[in-house]
Design a protein around this motif. Structure first.
Motif, PDB file in Angstrom:
ATOM      1  N   LEU A  24       0.829  -1.205   0.000  1.00 42.21           N
ATOM      2  CA  LEU A  24       0.000   0.000   0.000  1.00 42.21           C
ATOM      3  C   LEU A  24       0.865   1.257   0.000  1.00 42.21           C
ATOM      4  O   LEU A  24       0.614   2.192  -0.760  1.00 42.21           O
ATOM      5  N   ILE A  25       1.892   1.281   0.839  1.00 35.93           N
ATOM      6  CA  ILE A  25       2.767   2.455   0.928  1.00 35.93           C
ATOM      7  C   ILE A  25       3.486   2.704  -0.396  1.00 35.93           C
ATOM      8  O   ILE A  25       3.481   3.823  -0.926  1.00 35.93           O
ATOM      9  N   SER A  32       1.081   8.266  -7.043  1.00 36.38           N
ATOM     10  CA  SER A  32       1.047   9.725  -6.910  1.00 36.38           C
ATOM     11  C   SER A  32       2.352  10.384  -7.364  1.00 36.38           C
ATOM     12  O   SER A  32       2.558  11.568  -7.156  1.00 36.38           O
ATOM     13  N   ARG A  33       3.229   9.573  -7.976  1.00 35.60           N
ATOM     14  CA  ARG A  33       4.514  10.050  -8.514  1.00 35.60           C
ATOM     15  C   ARG A  33       5.391  10.699  -7.443  1.00 35.60           C
ATOM     16  O   ARG A  33       6.112  11.651  -7.704  1.00 35.60           O
ATOM     17  N   ASP A  34       5.319  10.153  -6.247  1.00 32.44           N
ATOM     18  CA  ASP A  34       6.162  10.613  -5.148  1.00 32.44           C
ATOM     19  C   ASP A  34       7.295   9.604  -5.006  1.00 32.44           C
ATOM     20  O   ASP A  34       7.143   8.572  -4.368  1.00 32.44           O
ATOM     21  N   TYR A  35       8.419   9.905  -5.614  1.00 30.84           N
ATOM     22  CA  TYR A  35       9.531   8.961  -5.653  1.00 30.84           C
ATOM     23  C   TYR A  35      10.548   9.175  -4.538  1.00 30.84           C
ATOM     24  O   TYR A  35      11.672   8.682  -4.619  1.00 30.84           O
ATOM     25  N   VAL A  38      12.109   7.625   1.081  1.00 32.20           N
ATOM     26  CA  VAL A  38      11.528   7.237   2.370  1.00 32.20           C
ATOM     27  C   VAL A  38      10.191   6.514   2.220  1.00 32.20           C
ATOM     28  O   VAL A  38       9.675   5.945   3.175  1.00 32.20           O
ATOM     29  N   HIS A  39       9.643   6.507   1.004  1.00 33.63           N
ATOM     30  CA  HIS A  39       8.368   5.832   0.753  1.00 33.63           C
ATOM     31  C   HIS A  39       8.535   4.478   0.066  1.00 33.63           C
ATOM     32  O   HIS A  39       7.541   3.806  -0.200  1.00 33.63           O
ATOM     33  N   HIS A  40       9.810   4.068  -0.220  1.00 35.85           N
ATOM     34  CA  HIS A  40       9.981   2.776  -0.887  1.00 35.85           C
ATOM     35  C   HIS A  40      11.287   2.056  -0.564  1.00 35.85           C
ATOM     36  O   HIS A  40      11.398   0.867  -0.822  1.00 35.85           O
ATOM     37  N   ASP A  41      12.272   2.729   0.020  1.00 40.46           N
ATOM     38  CA  ASP A  41      13.575   2.108   0.261  1.00 40.46           C
ATOM     39  C   ASP A  41      13.868   2.088   1.757  1.00 40.46           C
ATOM     40  O   ASP A  41      14.183   3.121   2.359  1.00 40.46           O
ATOM     41  N   VAL A  42      13.778   0.905   2.349  1.00 44.52           N
ATOM     42  CA  VAL A  42      13.931   0.767   3.801  1.00 44.52           C
ATOM     43  C   VAL A  42      15.288   1.273   4.279  1.00 44.52           C
ATOM     44  O   VAL A  42      15.371   2.020   5.259  1.00 44.52           O
ATOM     45  N   GLU A  43      16.360   0.860   3.608  1.00 42.82           N
ATOM     46  CA  GLU A  43      17.705   1.240   4.051  1.00 42.82           C
ATOM     47  C   GLU A  43      17.917   2.759   3.986  1.00 42.82           C
ATOM     48  O   GLU A  43      18.488   3.345   4.908  1.00 42.82           O
ATOM     49  N   LEU A  44      17.459   3.395   2.919  1.00 46.83           N
ATOM     50  CA  LEU A  44      17.609   4.853   2.821  1.00 46.83           C
ATOM     51  C   LEU A  44      16.705   5.572   3.817  1.00 46.83           C
ATOM     52  O   LEU A  44      17.088   6.610   4.366  1.00 46.83           O
ATOM     53  N   SER A  50      14.387   7.303   9.976  1.00 48.08           N
ATOM     54  CA  SER A  50      13.088   6.663  10.132  1.00 48.08           C
ATOM     55  C   SER A  50      13.303   5.170  10.399  1.00 48.08           C
ATOM     56  O   SER A  50      14.203   4.570   9.831  1.00 48.08           O
ATOM     57  N   PRO A  51      12.479   4.548  11.220  1.00 50.24           N
ATOM     58  CA  PRO A  51      12.651   3.117  11.464  1.00 50.24           C
ATOM     59  C   PRO A  51      12.242   2.246  10.268  1.00 50.24           C
ATOM     60  O   PRO A  51      12.582   1.072  10.220  1.00 50.24           O
ATOM     61  N   ASP A  52      11.521   2.815   9.300  1.00 49.24           N
ATOM     62  CA  ASP A  52      11.038   2.054   8.149  1.00 49.24           C
ATOM     63  C   ASP A  52      10.507   3.048   7.117  1.00 49.24           C
ATOM     64  O   ASP A  52      10.484   4.267   7.376  1.00 49.24           O
ATOM     65  N   ILE A  53      10.046   2.522   5.967  1.00 50.89           N
ATOM     66  CA  ILE A  53       9.370   3.396   5.007  1.00 50.89           C
ATOM     67  C   ILE A  53       8.059   3.852   5.633  1.00 50.89           C
ATOM     68  O   ILE A  53       7.564   3.238   6.583  1.00 50.89           O
ATOM     69  N   PHE A  54       7.465   4.936   5.112  1.00 50.75           N
ATOM     70  CA  PHE A  54       6.202   5.424   5.648  1.00 50.75           C
ATOM     71  C   PHE A  54       5.338   6.012   4.545  1.00 50.75           C
ATOM     72  O   PHE A  54       5.825   6.397   3.490  1.00 50.75           O
ATOM     73  N   MET A  55       4.047   6.055   4.810  1.00 45.51           N
ATOM     74  CA  MET A  55       3.046   6.499   3.844  1.00 45.51           C
ATOM     75  C   MET A  55       3.185   7.992   3.544  1.00 45.51           C
ATOM     76  O   MET A  55       3.452   8.796   4.443  1.00 45.51           O
ATOM     77  N   ASN A  56       2.949   8.358   2.271  1.00 46.79           N
ATOM     78  CA  ASN A  56       2.985   9.769   1.911  1.00 46.79           C
ATOM     79  C   ASN A  56       1.607  10.406   2.075  1.00 46.79           C
ATOM     80  O   ASN A  56       0.589   9.733   2.197  1.00 46.79           O
ATOM     81  N   ILE A  57       1.575  11.733   2.074  1.00 39.06           N
ATOM     82  CA  ILE A  57       0.329  12.470   2.309  1.00 39.06           C
ATOM     83  C   ILE A  57      -0.676  12.271   1.183  1.00 39.06           C
ATOM     84  O   ILE A  57      -1.885  12.273   1.408  1.00 39.06           O
ATOM     85  N   LEU A  58      -0.209  12.052  -0.040  1.00 38.43           N
ATOM     86  CA  LEU A  58      -1.143  11.875  -1.150  1.00 38.43           C
ATOM     87  C   LEU A  58      -1.914  10.559  -1.019  1.00 38.43           C
ATOM     88  O   LEU A  58      -3.105  10.493  -1.350  1.00 38.43           O
ATOM     89  N   THR A  59      -1.263   9.519  -0.537  1.00 37.20           N
ATOM     90  CA  THR A  59      -1.954   8.257  -0.292  1.00 37.20           C
ATOM     91  C   THR A  59      -2.965   8.439   0.831  1.00 37.20           C
ATOM     92  O   THR A  59      -4.118   7.993   0.727  1.00 37.20           O
ATOM     93  N   THR A  60      -2.552   9.105   1.884  1.00 36.36           N
ATOM     94  CA  THR A  60      -3.465   9.380   2.990  1.00 36.36           C
ATOM     95  C   THR A  60      -4.667  10.165   2.500  1.00 36.36           C
ATOM     96  O   THR A  60      -5.814   9.853   2.837  1.00 36.36           O
ATOM     97  N   ASN A  61      -4.429  11.188   1.682  1.00 33.12           N
ATOM     98  CA  ASN A  61      -5.506  12.010   1.144  1.00 33.12           C
ATOM     99  C   ASN A  61      -6.498  11.141   0.362  1.00 33.12           C
ATOM    100  O   ASN A  61      -7.716  11.284   0.506  1.00 33.12           O
ATOM    101  N   GLY A  62      -5.976  10.237  -0.459  1.00 29.15           N
ATOM    102  CA  GLY A  62      -6.838   9.340  -1.217  1.00 29.15           C
ATOM    103  C   GLY A  62      -7.651   8.422  -0.333  1.00 29.15           C
ATOM    104  O   GLY A  62      -8.830   8.146  -0.601  1.00 29.15           O
ATOM    105  N   LEU A  63      -7.051   7.929   0.748  1.00 26.84           N
ATOM    106  CA  LEU A  63      -7.766   7.045   1.667  1.00 26.84           C
ATOM    107  C   LEU A  63      -8.858   7.791   2.426  1.00 26.84           C
ATOM    108  O   LEU A  63      -9.934   7.244   2.675  1.00 26.84           O
ATOM    109  N   VAL A  64      -8.603   9.039   2.766  1.00 24.07           N
ATOM    110  CA  VAL A  64      -9.630   9.869   3.407  1.00 24.07           C
ATOM    111  C   VAL A  64     -10.804  10.053   2.445  1.00 24.07           C
ATOM    112  O   VAL A  64     -11.971   9.908   2.821  1.00 24.07           O
TER     113      VAL A  64
END
Length: 163
Positions: A24-25, A32-35, A38-44, A50-64
């Motif tokens: 999903l993340i 949403s073309r957010d490359y 931090v939204h796809h590469d755990v090591e970076l 950050s402890p892991d990748i995390f969701m971007n605001i555009l995905t959150t906006n769509g879920l709302v």
């Protein structure tokens, strides 16, 4: 909230639980073309603190948006979305969206039916939305929609948790 009545100020919407998965993340970021890494590469993401990748605001906006159209039906039109992010959505967590109707204004009156009741028409509905996860509030905000005058869906009427 009853399916037999139009939305009213103070009504609470049924909750929607969304499992936060890596797929999903990443899919939301790509869609949403957010490359940002931090939204796809755990090591970076970890290298940036950050402890892991995390969701971007555009995905959150769509879920709302999805949450509210699930509640108000396919005739609902989002007019204004004002959200703010808080606690990150990390993989393996669950975000639960909830909403409270803040205000309802009749916009357009429909025709009067055979029994003297108004039929059709639209209303503008303002909803306070919160999406919380195990860390805290991921998203808070206010959304304004135009909806057909009439019933609102209740829990179990299409507001399932499959994301």
């Amino acid at each position: 909230m009853s399916t037999a009545s139009a939305p009213r100020a103070g009504d609470t919407l049924p909750p929607l639980e969304i499992p936060v998965t890596r797929t999903l993340i990443v899919a939301g970021a790509i869609a949403s073309r957010d490359y940002q890494d931090v939204h796809h590469d755990v090591e970076l993401a970890k290298a940036k603190g950050s402890p892991d990748i995390f969701m971007n605001i555009l995905t959150t906006n769509g879920l709302v948006g999805r949450y509210l159209t699930d509640c108000f039906g396919p005739g609902a039109t989002l007019r204004k979305v004002a959200i703010r992010l808080g606690a990150p959505n990390y993989p393996g967590d669950t975000m639960t969206l909830t909403g409270t109707v803040e205000q309802v204004e009749q916009v357009e009156q429909g025709a009067v039916g055979a029994e003297g009741a108004a039929e059709g028409g639209t209303a503008t509905v303002t909803v306070n939305v919160v999406g919380a996860n195990s860390i805290g509030k991921h998203v808070t905000g206010t959304v304004t929609l135009t909806v057909p005058a009439g019933p609102v869906r209740t829990a179990g009427a299409g507001a399932g948790g499959d994301a």
